[in-house]
Design an enzyme around this catalytic site. Structure first.
Site, PDB file in Angstrom:
ATOM      1  N   SER B 148       0.843  -1.195   0.000  1.00  9.50           N
ATOM      2  CA  SER B 148       0.000   0.000   0.000  1.00  9.50           C
ATOM      3  C   SER B 148       0.882   1.251   0.000  1.00  9.50           C
ATOM      4  CB  SER B 148      -0.963  -0.046   1.182  1.00  9.50           C
ATOM      5  OG  SER B 148      -1.994   0.896   1.036  1.00  9.50           O
ATOM      6  N   ASP B 224     -10.127  -5.652  -2.888  1.00  8.24           N
ATOM      7  CA  ASP B 224      -9.493  -4.586  -2.094  1.00  8.24           C
ATOM      8  C   ASP B 224     -10.394  -3.349  -2.107  1.00  8.24           C
ATOM      9  OD1 ASP B 224      -7.825  -2.381  -1.273  1.00  8.24           O
ATOM     10  OD2 ASP B 224      -6.087  -3.661  -1.656  1.00  8.24           O
ATOM     11  N   HIS B 257      -7.328  -6.045   1.356  1.00  4.01           N
ATOM     12  CA  HIS B 257      -6.136  -5.212   1.549  1.00  4.01           C
ATOM     13  C   HIS B 257      -5.312  -5.650   2.760  1.00  4.01           C
ATOM     14  CE1 HIS B 257      -4.076  -1.536   0.272  1.00  4.01           C
ATOM     15  NE2 HIS B 257      -4.015  -1.097   1.516  1.00  4.01           N
TER      16      HIS B 257
END
Lengths: 278, 278
Positions: B148, B224, B257
């Protein structure tokens, strides 16, 4: 009635966290259940993991590194909590009693007896619940394991349910709780002074009184700070040898009591179980 | 001067957590370093993992499931923190700015500029520090990855240090921070209004301006929740194709995620890096 707390895809399967109202404990109980990819095709064996002092389902779910091996072998993996929790549940100071420290017994002594009924919870209520809700679990093919207090739980649950588990393992288990400080503290509060009731929750005492189970695999680190005072692996080695109970107990050089230790040997334990679950 | 916060044997190697006073950030900084068993015999390549928003070194250390693969391949694994921390370090409300959200830039705007110098920390100070303290690390064989915000960090660090890394990967990275809400918020505070300074910390902008790096592998889950608004993988696909930058970007069906996603593909990323580190 099962409530889905969370669900995530992982290693090709589904990592669930579930919650329900427990009749055994009189509280909401949370647990995790990993379903491997094979569960989409047919029935899969179930491995139950009982956690140690201070833990919830989350510790092994986050740190146990079991999903890759469970996905490879087609194993479901169940991780219950270690005690009842919530408002009104009795607790005392200290991380080795009360919340997070149910010791997998049904407490007979007030005020613990109101909620601390983890024996009934893990041996009866939770297996019945998930068998009903997840028919893809093959409850005829089960193995059990656990860590520390949960290793004690795994060994005693298996010894008192002959035939239920085809393989039994433990990471750094408390094998003779009646004879070590953690167990003496917990059993005296939960079970009272009657040491006969303690013996039914003591793996070494159960072996001495004739109980047997499937093959047992135990790993313990030689760098475990609780090795000599609380875990006393030599006691189960002697008792198993005298009883003819198959036991492989391995002293792992330099490992401690943490999930860095557990995760190192988790895949081996699951592969070893898989051979016995075929 | 490195202080050992903790050390545990794991997967045959040593999982260290270390702390030191950072010149770059002016604060104590904590990071984790896994040394595989091969480090007892000779030099080993280094994989640096940059973490995402809200994380410290601990998230990937606990949940990343990297140690088994690092032990199999003989890789060291370094996990820095995501921001300076401690008394006097400026913070603002929100988990996407300030503590846990350093975005791997050297802030130029007060009050952030006093401590938020994560670019210098991860590209210069920390590599020099561990190279000096751990001569078994082969700094000529490095790979970098991240998640991320840390995927953004890995891509930008690699694109601006051609030749330093033989393999670059990312899990659900922010590839074009200048063009998405997380990056716009962070860059406007840390770097101010000058968008030219933003472009130097934007992987897509760097590719468009001619930067290149080693082979890139990116995994992103189709489940996600940040896929479309913050991660925008199509932007790096287009930019890499136009630039002739080798990129393998895989959309992983149903993954989210979380570390349940990262841990699923971690071993594949480490095996892929190993091929390029030989």
């Amino acid at each position: 009635m099962l409530e889905v707390v969370s669900e995530a895809r992982s290693h090709g399967g589904r990592q669930l966290v579930l919650r329900h109202g427990s009749r055994a404990t009189g509280t909401p109980m949370t647990f995790s259940l990993f379903l491997p990819p094979q569960a989409e095709q047919g029935r899969v064996p179930l491995v139950t993991y009982l956690s140690g002092l201070t833990c919830t389902h989350a510790n092994v779910t986050d740190k146990g590194e079991y999903r890759a091996a469970c996905a490879a072998h087609g194993l479901a993996f169940l991780a219950p909590d270690t005690s009842p929790r919530g408002e009104g549940v009795h607790d005392e100071e200290g991380w080795d009693i009360g919340l997070g420290a149910g010791f997998y017994v049904d407490a007979t002594q007030a005020p613990w007896s109101a909620n601390y009924r983890m024996w009934t919870y893990v041996t009866e209520e939770l297996p019945a619940l998930i068998a009903a809700d997840f028919p893809i679990l093959d409850m005829g093919r089960q193995a059990i394991t656990g860590h520390s207090m949960g290793g004690h739980g795994a060994l005693t649950v298996a010894l008192r349910h002959p035939g239920r588990f085809r393989a039994v393992s433990a990471f750094a288990p408390i094998v003779a709780p009646s004879e070590v400080p953690w167990g003496e503290k917990a059993f005296s509060r939960y079970l009272g002074d009657d040491r006969a009731s303690w013996a039914r929750h003591d793996a070494v005492a159960l072996l001495k009184s004739g109980a047997r189970t499937a093959d047992i695999l135990i790993d313990i680190g030689t760098g475990d700070p609780f090795f000599a005072e609380q875990l006393t692996p030599e006691r189960i080695e002697r008792a198993a040898a005298a009883a003819g109970q198959p036991l492989s107990l391995r002293r792992q050089e330099g490992y401690d009591h943490s999930y860095f230790f557990i995760s190192t040997f988790m895949a081996e334990h699951l592969a070893w179980m898989t051979e016995r679950l075929r």
